[in-house]
Design a protein around this motif. Structure first.
Motif, PDB file in Angstrom:
ATOM      1  N   ARG A  68       0.893  -1.308  -0.036  1.00 38.63           N
ATOM      2  CA  ARG A  68      -0.058   0.204  -0.122  1.00 38.63           C
ATOM      3  C   ARG A  68       0.862   1.444  -0.186  1.00 38.63           C
ATOM      4  N   ASP A 130       4.374   4.630   3.757  1.00 38.38           N
ATOM      5  CA  ASP A 130       3.343   3.533   3.880  1.00 38.38           C
ATOM      6  C   ASP A 130       2.016   4.263   4.136  1.00 38.38           C
ATOM      7  N   ASP A 131       1.090   3.163   4.006  1.00 36.83           N
ATOM      8  CA  ASP A 131      -0.499   3.723   4.609  1.00 36.83           C
ATOM      9  C   ASP A 131      -0.753   3.512   6.028  1.00 36.83           C
ATOM     10  N   ALA A 134       1.687   0.786  12.920  1.00 31.81           N
ATOM     11  CA  ALA A 134       1.223   0.059  13.879  1.00 31.81           C
ATOM     12  C   ALA A 134       2.210  -0.390  15.093  1.00 31.81           C
ATOM     13  N   THR A 135       2.883  -1.488  14.854  1.00 40.65           N
ATOM     14  CA  THR A 135       4.018  -1.587  15.892  1.00 40.65           C
ATOM     15  C   THR A 135       5.388  -0.969  15.404  1.00 40.65           C
ATOM     16  N   GLY A 136       5.458  -0.890  14.086  1.00 41.06           N
ATOM     17  CA  GLY A 136       6.608   0.006  13.828  1.00 41.06           C
ATOM     18  C   GLY A 136       7.550  -1.099  13.137  1.00 41.06           C
ATOM     19  N   THR A 138       7.828  -2.833  10.547  1.00 38.52           N
ATOM     20  CA  THR A 138       7.796  -2.682   8.855  1.00 38.52           C
ATOM     21  C   THR A 138       8.439  -1.629   8.541  1.00 38.52           C
TER      22      THR A 138
HETATM   23  P1  AMP Z   1       3.635  -2.759  11.704  1.00 40.00           P
HETATM   24  O1  AMP Z   1       4.919  -3.215  11.222  1.00 40.00           O
HETATM   25  O2  AMP Z   1       3.116  -3.436  12.777  1.00 40.00           O
HETATM   26  O3  AMP Z   1       3.902  -1.266  12.008  1.00 40.00           O
HETATM   27  O4  AMP Z   1       2.642  -2.749  10.533  1.00 40.00           O
HETATM   28  C1  AMP Z   1       2.490  -1.964   9.431  1.00 40.00           C
HETATM   29  C2  AMP Z   1       2.228  -2.802   8.121  1.00 40.00           C
HETATM   30  O5  AMP Z   1       1.080  -3.564   8.306  1.00 40.00           O
HETATM   31  C3  AMP Z   1       1.641  -1.606   7.274  1.00 40.00           C
HETATM   32  O6  AMP Z   1       2.313  -1.901   5.896  1.00 40.00           O
HETATM   33  C4  AMP Z   1       0.098  -1.773   6.908  1.00 40.00           C
HETATM   34  O7  AMP Z   1      -0.470  -1.705   5.747  1.00 40.00           O
HETATM   35  C5  AMP Z   1      -0.311  -3.208   7.611  1.00 40.00           C
HETATM   36  N1  AMP Z   1      -1.201  -3.161   8.681  1.00 40.00           N
HETATM   37  C6  AMP Z   1      -0.739  -3.385  10.195  1.00 40.00           C
HETATM   38  N2  AMP Z   1      -1.813  -3.133  10.803  1.00 40.00           N
HETATM   39  C7  AMP Z   1      -3.079  -2.692   9.960  1.00 40.00           C
HETATM   40  C8  AMP Z   1      -4.333  -2.330  10.270  1.00 40.00           C
HETATM   41  N3  AMP Z   1      -4.910  -2.726  11.286  1.00 40.00           N
HETATM   42  N4  AMP Z   1      -5.040  -2.189   9.121  1.00 40.00           N
HETATM   43  C9  AMP Z   1      -4.533  -2.129   7.834  1.00 40.00           C
HETATM   44  N5  AMP Z   1      -3.261  -2.370   7.774  1.00 40.00           N
HETATM   45  C10 AMP Z   1      -2.430  -2.800   8.778  1.00 40.00           C
END
Ligand code: AMP
Length: 183
Positions: A68, A130-131, A134-136, A138
């Motif tokens: 995304r 990125d779109d 969340a936990t960061g 990625t």
């Molecule tokens: P993170 O590594 O936990 O920060 O997750 C971020 C990645 O996971 C991004 O590329 C988002 O597209 C996807 N993602 C995580 N949680 C969600 C959510 N609740 N809704 C949509 N996409 C999510």
């Protein structure tokens, strides 16, 4: 709607993101951007507003995270007349890569960047996009890949920041989020 600032657009963006509960698994409140993307005026206005923010920055490349991050990163790079660099899941990039494994809630995943992603530019300055954060994990892995490829990340931009999950994330770069979501 074109010409509005990011602040002006926040409510409409929020109203046009669909929440899908229990996707892709139970307990996850998935933020679906397809409903925003199909709204042509809002999609255009969002990219314009991001362009207005980032044309004041010194940037050589926009790096988008699969998948995304590509949807927002490519039109933004085009609007800014900058290069676009994809950060992809393992095995998708055809040439020599740097790779970074990162932890997910269960298990791990791996992201890759082409080793020559920024070649031809001295001290390349990169906007990461990125779109959602969340936990960061990625974003952190992506930031490290940008550095490994010789780039300097000038900001990490997200459409949505899930604050309850992202509070302890420490990226080296500044984080900018269009929407800060607390639930
Ligand atoms: P993170 O590594 O936990 O920060 O997750 C971020 C990645 O996971 C991004 O590329 C988002 O597209 C996807 N993602 C995580 N949680 C969600 C959510 N609740 N809704 C949509 N996409 C999510």
């Amino acid at each position: 709607m074109s010409g509005l600032s990011i602040d002006d657009l926040k409510i409409q963006i929020l109203e046009n993101i669909r929440i899908v509960n229990d996707y892709p698994k139970k307990g996850i409140k998935f933020r679906d951007i397809t409903t925003l993307l199909q709204h042509k005026d809002l999609f255009f206005a969002l990219i314009e507003a991001l362009k207005n923010r980032y044309e004041k920055y010194e940037i050589d490349f926009v790096a988008g995270i699969e998948s995304r991050g590509f949807i927002f990163g490519s039109p933004l790079a085009y609007a800014l007349k900058k290069g676009f660099v994809p950060i992809r899941k393992k095995g998708k990039l055809p040439h020599k890569v740097f790779q970074k494994e990162y932890l997910l809630e269960y298990g791990s995943d791996t992201l890759e960047i082409h080793q020559d992603a920024f070649c031809g530019v001295l001290n390349p300055k990169v906007l990461l996009i990125d779109d959602l954060i969340a936990t960061g994990g990625t974003a952190k892995a992506s930031e490290e890949l940008i550095m490994q490829a010789g780039g300097k990340c000038v900001e990490a931009c997200f459409l949505m920041d899930l604050k309850m999950l992202s509070q302890d994330v420490n990226l080296k770069t500044n984080v900018f989020s269009v929407l800060e979501l607390w639930d």
